[in-house]
Each structure stands twice: as C-alpha cells, then as structure tokens.
Design a protein around this motif. Structure first.
Motif, short mmCIF file in Angstrom:
data_model
loop_
_atom_site.label_atom_id
_atom_site.label_comp_id
_atom_site.label_asym_id
_atom_site.label_seq_id
_atom_site.Cartn_x
_atom_site.Cartn_y
_atom_site.Cartn_z
N ALA A 1 7.41 9.43 -3.32
CA ALA A 1 7.59 10.84 -3.69
C ALA A 1 7.73 11.01 -5.20
N LEU A 2 8.38 10.05 -5.86
CA LEU A 2 8.72 10.26 -7.28
C LEU A 2 7.80 9.53 -8.25
N ALA A 3 7.03 8.56 -7.76
CA ALA A 3 6.22 7.76 -8.70
C ALA A 3 5.21 8.64 -9.43
N LYS A 4 4.90 8.21 -10.66
CA LYS A 4 3.87 8.94 -11.40
C LYS A 4 2.53 8.76 -10.70
N GLN A 5 1.70 9.77 -10.78
CA GLN A 5 0.39 9.66 -10.13
C GLN A 5 -0.42 8.52 -10.74
N SER A 6 -0.31 8.37 -12.07
CA SER A 6 -1.10 7.31 -12.73
C SER A 6 -0.68 5.93 -12.20
N THR A 7 0.62 5.76 -11.89
CA THR A 7 1.10 4.47 -11.35
C THR A 7 0.49 4.22 -9.98
N LEU A 8 0.58 5.24 -9.12
CA LEU A 8 0.05 5.07 -7.76
C LEU A 8 -1.46 4.83 -7.79
N ASP A 9 -2.14 5.61 -8.63
CA ASP A 9 -3.61 5.46 -8.70
C ASP A 9 -3.98 4.07 -9.19
N ALA A 10 -3.25 3.58 -10.20
CA ALA A 10 -3.57 2.26 -10.76
C ALA A 10 -3.33 1.18 -9.71
N MET A 11 -2.25 1.31 -8.94
CA MET A 11 -1.96 0.29 -7.92
C MET A 11 -3.02 0.31 -6.82
N GLU A 12 -3.43 1.50 -6.43
CA GLU A 12 -4.46 1.58 -5.37
C GLU A 12 -5.82 1.11 -5.89
N GLU A 13 -6.05 1.37 -7.16
CA GLU A 13 -7.31 0.90 -7.78
C GLU A 13 -7.36 -0.63 -7.73
N LYS A 14 -6.20 -1.23 -8.04
CA LYS A 14 -6.15 -2.70 -8.13
C LYS A 14 -6.12 -3.34 -6.73
N GLU A 15 -5.30 -2.77 -5.83
CA GLU A 15 -5.06 -3.46 -4.55
C GLU A 15 -5.70 -2.79 -3.35
N GLY A 16 -6.30 -1.61 -3.56
CA GLY A 16 -6.89 -0.87 -2.45
C GLY A 16 -5.86 0.05 -1.80
N ALA A 17 -6.36 1.01 -0.99
CA ALA A 17 -5.45 1.92 -0.29
C ALA A 17 -4.70 1.12 0.76
N GLY A 18 -3.40 1.33 0.89
CA GLY A 18 -2.64 0.54 1.85
C GLY A 18 -1.39 1.24 2.31
N LYS A 19 -0.55 0.46 2.96
CA LYS A 19 0.67 0.99 3.60
C LYS A 19 1.88 0.51 2.79
N TRP A 20 2.80 1.42 2.50
CA TRP A 20 3.92 1.11 1.63
C TRP A 20 5.19 1.02 2.47
N GLY A 21 5.82 -0.17 2.47
CA GLY A 21 6.98 -0.37 3.34
C GLY A 21 8.27 -0.59 2.58
N SER A 22 9.38 -0.40 3.28
CA SER A 22 10.69 -0.70 2.70
C SER A 22 11.10 -2.09 3.16
N GLY A 23 11.38 -2.96 2.22
CA GLY A 23 11.83 -4.31 2.55
C GLY A 23 13.07 -4.65 1.75
N THR A 24 13.67 -5.77 2.08
CA THR A 24 14.82 -6.23 1.29
C THR A 24 14.75 -7.74 1.13
N ASP A 25 15.53 -8.25 0.16
CA ASP A 25 15.67 -9.70 0.09
C ASP A 25 16.90 -10.12 0.88
N PHE A 26 17.24 -11.38 0.81
CA PHE A 26 18.39 -11.94 1.53
C PHE A 26 19.68 -11.16 1.24
N TRP A 27 19.82 -10.75 -0.03
CA TRP A 27 21.05 -10.06 -0.45
C TRP A 27 21.04 -8.57 -0.13
N GLY A 28 19.95 -8.14 0.46
CA GLY A 28 19.87 -6.72 0.81
C GLY A 28 19.39 -5.85 -0.34
N GLN A 29 18.83 -6.50 -1.39
CA GLN A 29 18.26 -5.71 -2.49
C GLN A 29 16.95 -5.11 -1.99
#
Ligand SMILES: NC(=O)c1ccc[n+]([C@@H]2O[C@H](COP(=O)([O-])OP(=O)(O)OC[C@H]3O[C@@H](n4cnc5c(N)ncnc54)[C@H](OP(=O)(O)O)[C@@H]3O)[C@@H](O)[C@H]2O)c1
Length: 438
Positions: free
Chosen positions: A338-366
C-alpha cells in the motif's frame, strides 16, 4: 468521528479502504498502516482510513480499536519528542462504511457512496473473506501434524469444506427462480471484491503522471492457493471439495496475469481505463498473502486456539518462514504494497517479474515481505529462478510450458470474470435493484 459527512477530506490525504477490517488480519492491516504511515510519510500527508464492516456495531468497535491504537502510538512518540502527539493525531482520520460481499447490491451501494463522497482512492485492500469450512478431520489432522508437522501446519489438508454452497439470492422477486447460482466462497472472496474494484477504478485512477503512485487494488490470497484446487470449468468452485483454495488460486491467477499484454483488453475494460488522461492513471492490481496467522477464520474452541498458536510458534522456531502468527506481522506485505513508491514496485517487477507478495518472518519473528512461489509461474514467471526458502513440498520448477499454461488460464479467467460481471450488472439493472455507478 467516523461517517463520511464528519470526516475531513484533506487535500493531502492518502485514502485507503480496507474490507473486513473488524477482525483478524483486517485489524492488523489497520494498526500497521497507522504505524508505518506516521513514520514513513511526510508530516504534510494525512491518512484517511476507510474501514468496511457488515454492521454498525462492528464498525464502531473497529474505529474504537483503531483510535485507541493511534493514541498509544502518539503517546509513544510524545515521550521521545514532546509536542509531536497532537500533530500525529491530526494526520489520521477514520471513516466506516457498510459492505456485505455476498450481496452485489451492497457492493454497488458502497461504490456509489464512495463515488459521491470521496475525492479519490489511493489503495483498496480486499481483505475480507470466508473459509467455508464445516470442521476439521481430526484423525487426519492429528496424524499429519505428528508425522509431517511443518507441512501440515503450512499446507493443511485436514479442513472439511462445505460443497456447493451458494450465496443467498441477489434478486428477491419472482425472477429469483431463474437466477443462476453464485458460489458463496467465490462471491465473498473473489467476485464481490472484483465488482468493487471495477466500480472504484475511476476513484483509484485519479493520479497524475507526475506522482510516484498509482491507484492500487491489493487482493489477499493465501499459501493454500493450490493449482489442483482450481478447475477452469468450475471457476466458482461450486463442485469443488476445496472452494476456499479454489478462490485463492483464482485470485493469484487473475492478479498476476493482469499485467500481461494478452489480458490487456479485458483488464482495460475491467478498470474502465480507456479514457486515460493527464489527470488519470490506470490502477494496478497486486496479490499478497499474510503467511499463517492466528485468527478466527477457522472457528475453534479457546483451548484449541491456544494450542494452534503454540504449534504456529513451534513451526516458526523449527524453521518455517511463513508463520507470521500475529496479525500485525501478517499485515506486513499488504501495508508495504500500500505504501511503497510506485517506482520501487515497478523496478522490482521489472527485475523479477509480476508475482505474489507474502508476509514472512525469521526465527526471531522479524517480519519481512517475501516473494512467494506460485504453482506453474514460480516467483515471477522466469526460467532458472533462484529457489527461495519455504517452498511447498510438492512445488515444481517453472517451465516454459507451465508459464504458458498459466498465461492461457489467466486469459480465460479474465474473459470469464468479465462475462460474469457484465451479466450480473445487467441482471441487477433489469430487476430494478441496481445502484447506478459511474
Ligand atoms: N489467518 C490466516 O492465517 C490467513 C492465511 C491466508 C489468508 N488469509 C486471508 O486473510 C483474509 C482475512 O482473514 P482472517 O484470517 O483475518 O479471518 P477473519 O478474522 O475471519 O476475518 C474475516 C473478515 O472478513 C469479513 N467478512 C466475511 N464475510 C464477509 C462478507 N460476506 N462481506 C463482508 N465482509 C465479510 C469478516 O467480517 P465478520 O466479522 O462480519 O464476519 C471479517 O472482518 C481472508 O481473505 C483470508 O483468506 C488468512
């Protein structure tokens, strides 16, 4: 303050609509959005958070919860920077609206109201949803948790679903008998939001080319969006033994293929975006999922709820990247989108393709936002992708054939969903129950 007429409409407002905001992930999205908006956006910007619930009581309770959260956040900042609390408090406005996704006229009514009372929308987060489950197959649950516990807690196969459930009739007249069925889970999880997105597209389009932002529709999917669950000949999951999973797979397919040239005509028609001008930009559709968090989407007795949470923490400690467990952590992907800049999202999709964005954590819950594999498409529809953690144990690497099949399925889904939308809008219109939207 919570109704449209009472809520200020700041010129510098960032307007976000969250459906199903009264519980679980919806509440987590609301509170996280407040936190991140206040700390990442310029002091000159204000958040207008429009929450939808099914009744006034839930709406009032949601606003109360969010107001309390805002007060706590402001007090925390006040301790480090005296005098800041009042400024921060003035930067967030709440408003509540009614929405029942199982009633297409309720969707139209809300759309009309928003068109009449709201200058623009920046983001619509399609969070509300139902599982449509009738219970749990306990022997299978206990056996699979004991033998393949991490898989069983990430990709469960022991939930029992209602089969062939339909939404209540949309038109309460003699025409009712001739009304085709609408799958209940399909309608709550996909079709109601689909209509809402179409109706709100003109408000979402109100962005100029000079802004680093485009209107966004964020669909909430799941890790359980299995390929096997979806049948193109039964898009509503009426015959499916797993209609929830079918609805989430459809969500993934529709969102990811919305970026492809081959669906452009259907998507343009859906987003009513043929009349592009310097003052408008076509909104974009993104798909997210919250990992696995403890909510009441599967109603359980209290004791089992605690056991479930304990098992989720254990899964995280033993290496699962998907056990976000709390709704605030589960909301990280939606709020980031919701908050990311459009240029950031566009650049990421340009590099990695359109995809699914998930919520994950590490061992410590970060918590962190993780690209998530989609069956047949991989992480971005590219060959030879880097393999990340947290794959479904049955996942297969994307191939040219599987990506092509995914694209073709997407084209067919878009055509069918557009057909259904137009058909239902005409039907409501002919029955005289439609709310005219622009
Ligand atoms: N929890 C998880 O681990 C998980 C994992 C993957 C995906 N998700 C997705 O996350 C989203 C939120 O789920 P949750 O876990 O937070 O479940 P939840 O606590 O049961 O919340 C569901 C929300 O949707 C609303 N809703 C249900 N039917 C509706 C309808 N017909 N019209 C309007 N609103 C309706 C509910 O309102 P009422 O209170 O009025 O029923 C509630 O606000 C869903 O899309 C779900 O599929 C959750």
């Amino acid at each position: 303050m919570s109704h449209a007429a009472d809520v200020p409409q700041p010129n510098n407002g960032f307007y976000v609509l969250v459906t199903g905001a009264n519980s679980g992930l919806g509440l987590g999205i609301g509170t996280r959005l407040i936190d991140e908006f206040l700390t990442t956006r310029p002091q000159t910007e204000a958040l207008v958070l429009i929450v939808t619930t099914r009744d006034q009581r839930k709406g009032d309770a949601t606003i109360h919860h969010l107001e309390q959260h805002l007060r706590k956040v402001c007090q925390k900042h006040e301790r480090t920077l005296p005098g800041i609390a009042t400024l921060l408090q003035q930067r967030v406005h709440f408003r509540q609206e009614r929405l029942d996704l199982l009633s297409l006229t309720s969707v139209q009514k809300l759309s009309k109201r928003l068109q009449d009372t709201t200058p623009k929308l920046d983001v619509v987060i399609c969070n509300a949803g139902i599982g449509g489950w009738t219970g749990i197959n306990w022997p299978v649950a206990i056996f699979s948790i004991l033998t393949t516990w991490r898989r069983a807690l990430t990709y469960p196969t022991f939930k029992l679903s209602g089969i062939g459930w339909t939404a209540k009739p949309q038109i309460l007249t003699s025409e009712e008998a001739s009304e085709p069925p609408l799958g209940e889970v399909f309608c709550a999880n996909v079709f109601g939001h689909y209509l809402l997105g179409h109706n709100l597209a003109p408000l979402l389009a109100r962005h100029t080319r000079s802004e680093d932002m485009r209107g966004r529709i964020i669909w909430v999917s799941s890790l359980e969006a299995y390929d096997f669950a979806f049948d193109l000949n039964d898009i509503q999951g009426l015959k499916s033994k797993v209609p929830y999973e079918s609805s989430k797979r459809l969500t993934d397919i529709m969102a990811i293929t919305s970026t492809l040239p081959s669906t452009a005509d259907q998507v343009d028609q859906y987003l009513a975006s043929s009349d592009q001008s310097e003052e408008t930009m076509k909104p974009k559709i993104y798909v997210s999922h919250p990992g696995i968090c403890g909510t009441s989407i599967i109603p359980l007795p209290l004791i089992l709820e605690y056991l479930m949470l304990a098992a989720f923490y254990l899964a995280r400690f033993l290496g699962s990247p998907w056990h976000s467990v709390t709704v605030e952590k589960g909301a990280v992907a939606m709020v980031w989108l919701a908050l990311a800049k459009q240029s950031t999202l566009d650049a990421m999709e340009e590099k990695e393709g359109a995809g699914k964005w998930g919520s994950g954590t590490d061992f410590w819950g970060q918590e962190r936002v993780e690209r998530t594999e989609v069956a047949g498409w991989g992480w971005g529809g590219r060959m030879g992708e880097y393999k990340r953690k947290g794959r479904n144990p049955y996942a297969q690497d994307v191939t040219k054939e599987s990506a092509e099949k995914f694209r073709k399925t997407g084209e067919k889904c878009w055509a069918e969903m557009e057909r259904l939308r137009v058909e239902w809008e005409d039907r409501l219109q002919a029955a005289g129950v439609a709310f005219e939207t622009d």
